[in-house]
Motif scaffolding. Structure first.
Motif, PDB file in Angstrom:
ATOM      1  N   ARG A 109     -56.532   2.586  37.220  1.00 39.27           N
ATOM      2  CA  ARG A 109     -57.355   3.550  36.482  1.00 39.27           C
ATOM      3  C   ARG A 109     -57.547   3.109  35.029  1.00 39.27           C
ATOM      4  O   ARG A 109     -58.619   3.285  34.451  1.00 39.27           O
ATOM      5  CB  ARG A 109     -56.726   4.940  36.557  1.00 39.27           C
ATOM      6  N   VAL A 110     -56.504   2.542  34.434  1.00 42.57           N
ATOM      7  CA  VAL A 110     -56.635   2.008  33.074  1.00 42.57           C
ATOM      8  C   VAL A 110     -57.688   0.888  33.058  1.00 42.57           C
ATOM      9  O   VAL A 110     -58.557   0.839  32.176  1.00 42.57           O
ATOM     10  CB  VAL A 110     -55.282   1.468  32.558  1.00 42.57           C
ATOM     11  N   HIS A 114     -61.207   0.492  30.968  1.00 42.20           N
ATOM     12  CA  HIS A 114     -61.431  -0.639  30.060  1.00 42.20           C
ATOM     13  C   HIS A 114     -62.701  -1.391  30.443  1.00 42.20           C
ATOM     14  O   HIS A 114     -63.507  -1.730  29.591  1.00 42.20           O
ATOM     15  CB  HIS A 114     -60.235  -1.601  30.085  1.00 42.20           C
ATOM     16  N   ALA A 115     -62.867  -1.631  31.740  1.00 38.86           N
ATOM     17  CA  ALA A 115     -64.024  -2.421  32.171  1.00 38.86           C
ATOM     18  C   ALA A 115     -65.320  -1.694  31.846  1.00 38.86           C
ATOM     19  O   ALA A 115     -66.310  -2.312  31.458  1.00 38.86           O
ATOM     20  CB  ALA A 115     -63.934  -2.714  33.669  1.00 38.86           C
ATOM     21  N   GLY A 119     -68.028  -3.822  27.175  1.00 44.06           N
ATOM     22  CA  GLY A 119     -69.171  -4.625  26.743  1.00 44.06           C
ATOM     23  C   GLY A 119     -70.040  -5.149  27.862  1.00 44.06           C
ATOM     24  O   GLY A 119     -71.091  -5.712  27.628  1.00 44.06           O
ATOM     25  N   GLY A 120     -69.602  -5.011  29.111  1.00 42.75           N
ATOM     26  CA  GLY A 120     -70.551  -5.200  30.189  1.00 42.75           C
ATOM     27  C   GLY A 120     -70.610  -6.569  30.830  1.00 42.75           C
ATOM     28  O   GLY A 120     -71.430  -6.782  31.711  1.00 42.75           O
TER      29      GLY A 120
ATOM     30  N   GLU B 212     -62.819  -9.916  29.972  1.00 44.96           N
ATOM     31  CA  GLU B 212     -64.049 -10.667  29.661  1.00 44.96           C
ATOM     32  C   GLU B 212     -63.851 -12.168  29.852  1.00 44.96           C
ATOM     33  O   GLU B 212     -64.784 -12.869  30.255  1.00 44.96           O
ATOM     34  CB  GLU B 212     -64.498 -10.361  28.228  1.00 44.96           C
ATOM     35  N   THR B 213     -62.662 -12.674  29.547  1.00 44.33           N
ATOM     36  CA  THR B 213     -62.399 -14.098  29.784  1.00 44.33           C
ATOM     37  C   THR B 213     -62.491 -14.403  31.278  1.00 44.33           C
ATOM     38  O   THR B 213     -63.103 -15.394  31.699  1.00 44.33           O
ATOM     39  CB  THR B 213     -61.004 -14.488  29.254  1.00 44.33           C
ATOM     40  N   PHE B 214     -61.899 -13.520  32.081  1.00 43.18           N
ATOM     41  CA  PHE B 214     -62.006 -13.687  33.532  1.00 43.18           C
ATOM     42  C   PHE B 214     -63.464 -13.669  33.969  1.00 43.18           C
ATOM     43  O   PHE B 214     -63.898 -14.516  34.772  1.00 43.18           O
ATOM     44  CB  PHE B 214     -61.225 -12.585  34.254  1.00 43.18           C
TER      45      PHE B 214
END
Lengths: 226, 226
Positions: A109-110, A114-115, A119-120, B212-214
């Motif tokens: 869930r965290v 975050h995802a 920023g996408g 984002e790195t992933f």
């Protein structure tokens, strides 16, 4: 802490001359800092100023920016918007990754939150879990399914990458399901190391190891003072 | 992804000849793998076998073990229990760090559970939050307090290190409170970079940057196949 498979990163670097995972992580950080400056109306910045905010040396910053052929000159400074755009071009050329999240416990869930806010470049379009009590039709706007439906979800949502946030004992079997369904990139948040075919990209992000590494250096720090 | 302050790590390495953060993270992983083998009754292992499980090259593994003066010979293999004990000696010589956790949102609760289960080199002995609705007297066995009580909590519980899991906008002020109360080591899970005095050790663990790195490497991976 991310561990990119060494052979994989080396092969990729040879083929495409792309930066290492550590450089990419720093570029993502620079982009974030530049966005903040841009939103506060800052037009120009010197490399040593950006380096200080990012907690790297100016040399490191300049090397990272040379990697992506950055505009501007270290001596005259960089235009914030130009540099932000160049990093954005480098990082996000191919659009967001369609990603599935396996595991809707606390950590899952965290990660979902975050995802959706980061920023996408990674978009979680479906979530999977095996516990019926976690099953809701949607969570934070993301449709949820049973892990038994992995293959159908991968096909229906055109999944390219998967994040694994299930308990360690389940991680390998969940990874196998994704791989069998054709997913080629896995980010593993469990404390189990995954075994995958050589053509599958896997990265490990191990919170326990991060906590213990910090504890080690914090311990070293105290006696240094005396 | 952990970013140890470069100058700090360099200074510490010169003074105490200790390993880099990446080596320490790998040693923690080797210890975990050796514990698993030990619990399954495996008595001996060759370096290439352990390297494969840890997803590093055999050369890398041997260099890491040379760093800590490991017992055993690469050609004859290592006794699992001896190697585990040697790594344990190196990592945990000074006992667990007494740590405070700031922030009891979703991420804070995940960290509290991880810390209590990750082997004991980091022990969260008090938690702090500013939202009254998160305030309970105990959470997972850990006593909880209001962030306004930071100084008293640091003194009462003899806090040596702090984990910051509050929103980015609060992170700097929370860090300042800990530093003023004498805490010298901070692990920051927020997406704000902290500014701290040079004698304070700070490590950043940024989940957004990891995701984002992933995403970046997953994107690079797909075109490679064609």
């Amino acid at each position: 802490m991310l561990y990119v498979t060494e052979n994989y990163a080396r092969g990729m670097a040879q083929k495409k001359r792309i930066a290492s995972p550590r450089v990419v992580a720093r570029l993502i950080l620079y982009r974030r800092l530049l966005r903040e400056m841009s939103s506060r109306g800052i037009g120009c910045i010197f490399s040593h100023q950006l380096a200080k905010r990012a907690n790297v040396t100016p040399d490191q910053l300049r090397r990272d920016l040379m990697n992506i052929g950055s505009p501007g000159s270290p001596s005259r400074g960089y235009r914030v918007k130009d540099l932000e755009a160049r990093i954005e071009d480098y990082l996000a050329a191919a659009g967001p990754q369609r990603t599935a999240l396996a595991g809707l416990g606390d950590l899952g869930r965290v990660l979902l939150k975050h995802a959706s806010s980061c920023g996408g470049s990674l978009r979680i379009v479906a979530a999977l879990d095996e516990e019926p009590n976690f099953m809701e039709s949607h969570l934070d706007g993301c449709p949820c399914f049973h892990l038994d439906e992995t293959a159908q979800v991968v096909e229906r949502f055109d999944i390219e990458a998967a994040i694994i946030a299930v308990p360690g004992v389940l991680a390998q079997s969940v990874a196998n399901r994704f791989i069998e369904a054709g997913v080629q990139s896995l980010l593993n948040f469990s404390d189990s190391r995954l075994r995958v075919p050589p053509d599958v990209f896997v990265d490990h992000m191990d919170i326990d190891i991060s906590l213990e590494t910090f504890a080690f250096f914090a311990r070293q720090h105290a006696p240094l003072k005396s």
